[in-house]
Design a protein around this motif. Structure first.
Motif, PDB file in Angstrom:
ATOM      1  N   GLU A 150       0.833  -1.206   0.000  1.00 15.12           N
ATOM      2  CA  GLU A 150       0.000   0.000   0.000  1.00 15.12           C
ATOM      3  C   GLU A 150       0.866   1.254   0.000  1.00 15.12           C
ATOM      4  OE1 GLU A 150      -3.307   0.560  -0.277  1.00 15.12           O
ATOM      5  OE2 GLU A 150      -3.429  -1.574  -0.734  1.00 15.12           O
ATOM      6  N   ARG A 151       1.954   1.235   0.791  1.00 19.82           N
ATOM      7  CA  ARG A 151       2.842   2.391   0.834  1.00 19.82           C
ATOM      8  C   ARG A 151       3.487   2.622  -0.527  1.00 19.82           C
ATOM      9  NH1 ARG A 151       7.959   3.429   1.073  1.00 19.82           N
ATOM     10  NH2 ARG A 151       8.550   1.245   1.210  1.00 19.82           N
ATOM     11  N   VAL A 152       3.933   1.524  -1.153  1.00 24.26           N
ATOM     12  CA  VAL A 152       4.556   1.646  -2.475  1.00 24.26           C
ATOM     13  C   VAL A 152       3.527   2.152  -3.490  1.00 24.26           C
ATOM     14  CG1 VAL A 152       5.548   0.294  -4.370  1.00 24.26           C
ATOM     15  CG2 VAL A 152       6.345  -0.048  -2.036  1.00 24.26           C
ATOM     16  N   LYS A 153       2.293   1.625  -3.410  1.00 19.82           N
ATOM     17  CA  LYS A 153       1.248   2.087  -4.336  1.00 19.82           C
ATOM     18  C   LYS A 153       0.964   3.566  -4.139  1.00 19.82           C
ATOM     19  CE  LYS A 153      -1.851  -1.460  -3.902  1.00 19.82           C
ATOM     20  NZ  LYS A 153      -3.164  -2.086  -4.050  1.00 19.82           N
ATOM     21  N   ASN A 154       0.878   3.998  -2.880  1.00 15.26           N
ATOM     22  CA  ASN A 154       0.625   5.415  -2.608  1.00 15.26           C
ATOM     23  C   ASN A 154       1.764   6.285  -3.110  1.00 15.26           C
ATOM     24  OD1 ASN A 154      -1.849   4.923  -1.433  1.00 15.26           O
ATOM     25  ND2 ASN A 154      -1.025   4.796   0.635  1.00 15.26           N
ATOM     26  N   ARG A 165       3.773   9.936  -7.114  1.00 20.31           N
ATOM     27  CA  ARG A 165       4.776  10.245  -8.138  1.00 20.31           C
ATOM     28  C   ARG A 165       4.109  10.499  -9.489  1.00 20.31           C
ATOM     29  NH1 ARG A 165       7.440   7.975 -12.116  1.00 20.31           N
ATOM     30  NH2 ARG A 165       6.432   5.959 -11.874  1.00 20.31           N
ATOM     31  N   ARG A 166       3.127   9.644  -9.837  1.00 19.25           N
ATOM     32  CA  ARG A 166       2.415   9.843 -11.103  1.00 19.25           C
ATOM     33  C   ARG A 166       1.653  11.156 -11.109  1.00 19.25           C
ATOM     34  NH1 ARG A 166      -0.465   4.444 -11.203  1.00 19.25           N
ATOM     35  NH2 ARG A 166       1.248   3.007 -11.352  1.00 19.25           N
TER      36      ARG A 166
END
Length: 126
Positions: free
Chosen positions: A60-64, A69-70
């Motif tokens: 979840e942290r990486v997705k956030n 970033r996007r």
């Protein structure tokens, strides 16, 4: 003489009672042994759940972070597009102004040439 042919009711009852007591003792021993292994299995399950939750939280942290970033890149790209559009509009405006000034200068040069020819003609006539 355990299996004598001459079993009376009391003998059969005592044998059944002894068997039940043995089964109960075996069950209790197995239960205490299983409690230790069950506690170990429970601790292992808890560790697995915690590890799974940690992996889920990391995903979840990486997705956030990726989403942030996007979004940042999208905002930067939009700003770049807007800046390019503004620069293009300014360049078009500058080109239009230059064209207008050239037209005005050409018109002034034509008028000056016309006035010179007119003055030359008048000078010849006089």
């Amino acid at each position: 003489m355990r299996h004598a042919r001459n079993n009376e009711l009391t003998d059969r009852r005592s044998a059944a009672s002894d068997a039940k007591a043995y089964l109960l003792t075996a069950y209790r021993a197995a239960k205490t042994a299983a409690e230790r292994s069950q506690a170990a299995r429970q601790a292992e399950r808890i560790a697995l759940v915690e590890a799974r939750d940690a992996r889920h939280a990391e995903r979840e942290r990486v997705k956030n972070e990726e989403r942030t970033r996007r979004e940042t890149l999208a905002v930067q790209e939009q700003a770049a597009i807007e800046a390019a559009a503004a620069a293009e509009i300014a360049a078009r405006q500058s080109a239009e102004n230059a064209r207008i000034s050239r037209v005005v200068e050409d018109e002034a040069a034509r008028k000056a040439e016309r006035d010179r020819r007119y003055a030359a003609r008048k000078a010849r006539q006089a």
